[in-house]
Every structure is written in C-alpha cells, then in structure tokens.
Scaffold this active site. Structure first.
Site, short mmCIF file in Angstrom:
data_model
loop_
_atom_site.label_atom_id
_atom_site.label_comp_id
_atom_site.label_asym_id
_atom_site.label_seq_id
_atom_site.Cartn_x
_atom_site.Cartn_y
_atom_site.Cartn_z
N SER A 39 44.68 39.52 40.66
CA SER A 39 44.86 38.08 40.48
C SER A 39 44.95 37.64 39.03
CB SER A 39 43.72 37.34 41.17
OG SER A 39 42.48 37.73 40.59
N HIS A 73 46.90 38.27 47.02
CA HIS A 73 47.96 37.75 46.13
C HIS A 73 49.31 38.39 46.41
CE1 HIS A 73 45.37 35.27 43.60
NE2 HIS A 73 44.45 36.16 43.94
N LYS A 103 46.85 31.51 49.94
CA LYS A 103 47.66 31.60 48.72
C LYS A 103 49.15 31.49 49.11
CE LYS A 103 43.92 33.98 46.41
NZ LYS A 103 43.28 32.80 45.81
C1 LIG Z 1 41.86 38.96 45.54
C2 LIG Z 1 41.26 37.81 46.30
N1 LIG Z 1 40.77 38.01 47.54
C3 LIG Z 1 40.22 37.01 48.25
C4 LIG Z 1 40.15 35.74 47.75
C5 LIG Z 1 39.47 34.69 48.59
O1 LIG Z 1 40.35 33.83 49.19
P1 LIG Z 1 39.74 32.64 50.07
O2 LIG Z 1 38.99 31.77 49.11
O3 LIG Z 1 40.91 31.95 50.67
O4 LIG Z 1 38.84 33.26 51.07
C6 LIG Z 1 40.62 35.46 46.48
C7 LIG Z 1 40.52 34.08 45.98
O5 LIG Z 1 40.88 33.67 44.95
C8 LIG Z 1 41.20 36.52 45.72
O6 LIG Z 1 41.67 36.32 44.50
#
Ligand SMILES: Cc1ncc(COP(=O)(O)O)c(C=O)c1O
Length: 258
Positions: A39, A73, A103
């Site tokens: 990310s 992502h 996302k």
């Molecule tokens: C790599 C990754 N996994 C999971 C998430 C979590 O997503 P959520 O908040 O929709 O559960 C994020 C959130 O930014 C992330 O960057």
C-alpha cells in the site's frame, strides 16, 4: 504463535528462505503471509518466488506450508481483468487470498478465497465470522454489483483507462523531475524526502483541489517521505495535466524541483 513469528525484509527472498530454514523443526505447519500490492509503495510481492519456496520447503513441515496473500490493493485495480497480483504474476499456487471490498471495489467488508476445507474451517472458528454481524444486504448488493461491473466489458474498459491514466501520470511526473517508486500500479508514491516539505506540498495541493496524502516517518523510514497519489479511471486528461502542473509548481515552491 507470536514468539515463533519471523519478519523478512521487503520482498527479500534470501531473508524469507532464512526465516523458513530457521523454522524447520519448530512447528508442524508454516504460514507465509504477504501483501500482494504494497500500500505504501505500489509495488508487489514476488508471488512466484514465494510459491516456489513454499513448494520446496513443504515436505519439511508435518502439515506443510500455506501461503496467504492480502491483495487489498490489487483486487479490482491490478491485472488485465482486475484479479490482482496473482493475475499480474500468473501465480496460481497461493493457498489463501484475502482482500477488502473497500478499495478498488468501493464498498465495505472484505473476503477470503481458498479451498473448501479452509473456508469451512474459518466459518467454524473465526471469531469475527461467528460473533459479528455480517455486512448489511445493501452493502452486499453493492459489492455484487461492483464485481459484476468489474467482470463486464465496462470493467475491462475501466481497467484499461486506469492503466492508461497511470502510465500517463507516472511518465509526466518523472519528466517534471520527481522521483517515484517504479511500478505499474495506480498508487504512485512520489519521493519528497522531507516530512515538512511533503506536508506543505499536500496542503498547497489541497488548496488547488487535489487530494493526496503525505506518508511521513514512522509510516515510512526517515528520509523516505513521500506523497502518495492514487490515480482513478475517472480522471480525465485535463485532471491529470492539472495535477502535473500543480505538482510542478508546488515542487518548485518547496525547493524539491529546480
Ligand atoms: C493491505 C491492506 N489490507 C487490509 C486493509 C483493511 O481494509 P478494511 O479497512 O476495508 O478492512 C487495508 C486498509 O487500508 C490494507 O491496506
């Protein structure tokens, strides 16, 4: 278990091998966990090499090795049909893929993809699944619709547009003189190298109607402060040119560019 968890350096397969080596004889099962797309950087994990290591060492663990990829992502934004890092790397030996719907797909919630046995196990044992409410039916319908669009001709067009926009912006921002972390993902991290300048630029850009995020220490290592830009399929050429011009002007103002 926490005391047996090992962390390897970013995409460093020698270190991963060392971690696996050190774990042999230390447990029945080994789980390798990685992001697909990272990310903060917009680059991606070498899934082929990871899967090969898993295969090589699998017989050394009584219950084998499992690979888990969080591709939050990647899903919906990466690969010819938006199937994420496994599509980009053409690696089909990953055991568990997990991602958010929040996302690329623009809704709430998330999902886990694996074989029937793993999914059954998670349904029976995961506290979040057993003791929490599921996403509401409205959100589930929106998620289904997002997947339907992604899988349609319109989705392919959107992904194509996203790739074109990303390439255009990445090329433009490098031509202006900024350094970026190389890649093909719509997350474009622009290296600023100074937290105060990065925050000032983000503030100036916001005043111009551009919403980008400064990533500063401790989110990134000291001296590697970046501004993270996220390109959309809906950006027009005019939007991208305006953003490039604004980056050029604010970069000069902060002394990042000559
Ligand atoms: C790599 C990754 N996994 C999971 C998430 C979590 O997503 P959520 O908040 O929709 O559960 C994020 C959130 O930014 C992330 O960057």
């Amino acid at each position: 278990p926490r005391d047996r968890k090992k962390i390897y350096a970013h995409c460093n397969m020698d270190e991963l091998r060392k971690c696996i080596d050190e774990s042999v004889g230390n447990g029945k099962k080994l789980i390798i966990v990685t992001d697909g797309v990272f990310s903060m950087r917009g680059d991606y994990a070498p899934l082929h090499e990871i899967a090969c290591l898993a295969e090589e060492y699998d017989p050394k663990f009584e219950e084998g090795i499992m690979t888990v990829v969080d591709d939050s992502h990647g899903i919906g934004a990466y690969g010819e049909t938006g199937r994420g890092t496994v599509e980009v790397t053409q690696e089909d030996r990953i055991d568990i893929i997990t991602a958010t719907l929040g996302k690329g797909l623009g809704v709430d919630g998330g999902f886990i993809v694996s074989n029937e046995k793993v999914i059954e196990y998670l349904r029976e044992t995961s506290p979040l699944y057993v003791y929490s409410n599921p996403i509401s039916s409205g959100i589930a319908s929106a998620a289904l619709k997002a997947l339907e669009i992604l899988d349609s001709h319109e989705g392919l067009k959107l992904l194509e547009r996203l790739r074109e926009n990303t390439e255009y912006f990445r090329k433009g921002i490098n031509q202006i003189g900024f350094k970026t972390i190389e890649g093909i993902h719509p997350i474009v991290p622009i290296l600023i190298g100074d937290a105060i300048k990065a925050k000032q630029m983000v503030f100036d850009l916001y005043q111009r109607g551009i919403y980008v995020v400064a990533l500063t220490y401790p989110v990134v290592p000291r001296g590697q402060d970046t501004i993270r830009v996220q390109i959309l399929a809906s950006h027009t050429r005019h939007d991208l040119d305006y953003a490039l011009k604004s980056f050029q002007e604010t970069g000069k103002k902060e002394g990042i560019l000559e």
